[in-house]
Design a protein around this motif. Structure first.
Motif, PDB file in Angstrom:
ATOM      1  N   ILE A   1      89.705   1.492-103.297  1.00 48.89           N
ATOM      2  CA  ILE A   1      89.532   0.159-102.724  1.00 48.89           C
ATOM      3  C   ILE A   1      88.194  -0.414-103.159  1.00 48.89           C
ATOM      4  O   ILE A   1      88.079  -1.595-103.503  1.00 48.89           O
ATOM      5  CB  ILE A   1      89.644   0.207-101.189  1.00 48.89           C
ATOM      6  CG1 ILE A   1      91.070   0.554-100.786  1.00 48.89           C
ATOM      7  CG2 ILE A   1      89.232  -1.104-100.551  1.00 48.89           C
ATOM      8  CD1 ILE A   1      91.248   0.801 -99.307  1.00 48.89           C
ATOM      9  N   GLY A   2      87.179   0.404-103.218  1.00 47.83           N
ATOM     10  CA  GLY A   2      85.871  -0.054-103.667  1.00 47.83           C
ATOM     11  C   GLY A   2      85.887  -0.458-105.127  1.00 47.83           C
ATOM     12  O   GLY A   2      85.243  -1.430-105.539  1.00 47.83           O
ATOM     13  N   ASP A   3      86.640   0.287-105.892  1.00 51.57           N
ATOM     14  CA  ASP A   3      86.748  -0.028-107.318  1.00 51.57           C
ATOM     15  C   ASP A   3      87.443  -1.368-107.510  1.00 51.57           C
ATOM     16  O   ASP A   3      87.020  -2.183-108.328  1.00 51.57           O
ATOM     17  CB  ASP A   3      87.514   1.091-108.018  1.00 51.57           C
ATOM     18  CG  ASP A   3      87.385   1.014-109.511  1.00 51.57           C
ATOM     19  OD1 ASP A   3      86.274   0.699-110.002  1.00 51.57           O
ATOM     20  OD2 ASP A   3      88.388   1.257-110.228  1.00 51.57           O
ATOM     21  N   ILE A   4      88.482  -1.603-106.709  1.00 49.08           N
ATOM     22  CA  ILE A   4      89.195  -2.879-106.799  1.00 49.08           C
ATOM     23  C   ILE A   4      88.275  -4.014-106.375  1.00 49.08           C
ATOM     24  O   ILE A   4      88.215  -5.056-107.034  1.00 49.08           O
ATOM     25  CB  ILE A   4      90.480  -2.841-105.932  1.00 49.08           C
ATOM     26  CG1 ILE A   4      91.486  -1.862-106.540  1.00 49.08           C
ATOM     27  CG2 ILE A   4      91.095  -4.228-105.818  1.00 49.08           C
ATOM     28  CD1 ILE A   4      92.697  -1.610-105.670  1.00 49.08           C
ATOM     29  N   ILE A   5      87.549  -3.807-105.328  1.00 51.26           N
ATOM     30  CA  ILE A   5      86.634  -4.858-104.866  1.00 51.26           C
ATOM     31  C   ILE A   5      85.546  -5.072-105.901  1.00 51.26           C
ATOM     32  O   ILE A   5      85.149  -6.208-106.185  1.00 51.26           O
ATOM     33  CB  ILE A   5      86.038  -4.481-103.490  1.00 51.26           C
ATOM     34  CG1 ILE A   5      87.120  -4.535-102.421  1.00 51.26           C
ATOM     35  CG2 ILE A   5      84.884  -5.395-103.104  1.00 51.26           C
ATOM     36  CD1 ILE A   5      86.701  -3.974-101.080  1.00 51.26           C
ATOM     37  N   ALA A   6      85.084  -3.980-106.554  1.00 49.14           N
ATOM     38  CA  ALA A   6      84.045  -4.109-107.564  1.00 49.14           C
ATOM     39  C   ALA A   6      84.553  -4.891-108.760  1.00 49.14           C
ATOM     40  O   ALA A   6      83.819  -5.697-109.345  1.00 49.14           O
ATOM     41  CB  ALA A   6      83.568  -2.725-107.978  1.00 49.14           C
ATOM     42  N   HIS A   7      85.792  -4.668-109.095  1.00 44.81           N
ATOM     43  CA  HIS A   7      86.378  -5.408-110.226  1.00 44.81           C
ATOM     44  C   HIS A   7      86.477  -6.882-109.915  1.00 44.81           C
ATOM     45  O   HIS A   7      86.248  -7.716-110.788  1.00 44.81           O
ATOM     46  CB  HIS A   7      87.778  -4.864-110.555  1.00 44.81           C
ATOM     47  CG  HIS A   7      87.770  -3.630-111.397  1.00 44.81           C
ATOM     48  ND1 HIS A   7      87.584  -3.650-112.746  1.00 44.81           N
ATOM     49  CD2 HIS A   7      87.905  -2.311-111.079  1.00 44.81           C
ATOM     50  CE1 HIS A   7      87.626  -2.421-113.207  1.00 44.81           C
ATOM     51  NE2 HIS A   7      87.822  -1.600-112.208  1.00 44.81           N
ATOM     52  N   VAL A   8      86.848  -7.168-108.699  1.00 43.81           N
ATOM     53  CA  VAL A   8      87.069  -8.558-108.336  1.00 43.81           C
ATOM     54  C   VAL A   8      85.732  -9.275-108.160  1.00 43.81           C
ATOM     55  O   VAL A   8      85.560 -10.407-108.609  1.00 43.81           O
ATOM     56  CB  VAL A   8      87.925  -8.656-107.058  1.00 43.81           C
ATOM     57  CG1 VAL A   8      88.012 -10.088-106.540  1.00 43.81           C
ATOM     58  CG2 VAL A   8      89.291  -8.065-107.279  1.00 43.81           C
TER      59      VAL A   8
END
Length: 179
Positions: A16-23
């Protein structure tokens, strides 16, 4: 909580953190875009290398075909040259045959003319032989041939016959008894 659940929770948080970081983080987006572009570039590079290899093999095939066509063209040119030489030889030999045929025809004409002349001379010779034999039979064998009545036959078998030179018509016959 147990360790597996904790690990699971941490992994979930990491995703989830990775997805948020990407966004929300622009450098992360650029990093992902760069890796996507890098992968796409590798694929395109591989395709281009394949195309270049194919183009190189096609150039080699074209060069090989050109060399073959050049050899075949040279062979055809050699055959044409040989054919031209043979054509000239045939024309030369044909001209010689025509000349020889002309000479043969002239010789045949001369030969035919000579044969005709020989036949005429043979006929004339035969006529002269007959005339000579005729005159021999009518020659005067007496010591005095000045008989006013004309020639007389030298032997008894010609008595009563009329002297006329051979080959003359009946109007020119001379009757010894009329004179």
């Amino acid at each position: 909580m147990e360790w597996p659940q904790i690990i699971m929770a941490l992994l979930t948080l990491g995703v989830i953190g990775d997805i948020i970081a990407h966004v929300f983080l622009p450098y992360r987006r650029r990093l992902d875009n760069a890796s996507a572009l890098d992968a796409e570039t590798k694929i395109r590079t591989a395709l281009m290398e394949g195309f270049e290899a194919r183009i190189k093999s096609l150039h080699e095939t074209i060069d090989s075909n050109n060399a073959t066509m050049k050899e075949q063209s040279q062979t055809i040119a050699d055959y044409n040259h040989a054919l031209d030489d043979k054509t000239l030889q045939i024309r030369s030999l044909t001209e010689k045959v025509w000349q020889a045929e002309g000479k043969t025809n002239k010789a045949n004409e001369l030969y035919a003319g000579a044969l005709t002349r020989i036949a005429e001379l043979e006929r004339e010779n035969g006529d002269l032989k007959v005339e000579r034999e005729y005159y021999k039979s009518w020659r005067c064998e007496w010591s005095d041939c000045q008989d006013p009545r004309g020639r007389r036959p030298p032997n008894h078998k010609l008595k009563g016959q009329v002297f006329s030179p051979p080959g003359r018509d009946s109007q020119s016959k001379t009757d010894i008894s009329n004179k």
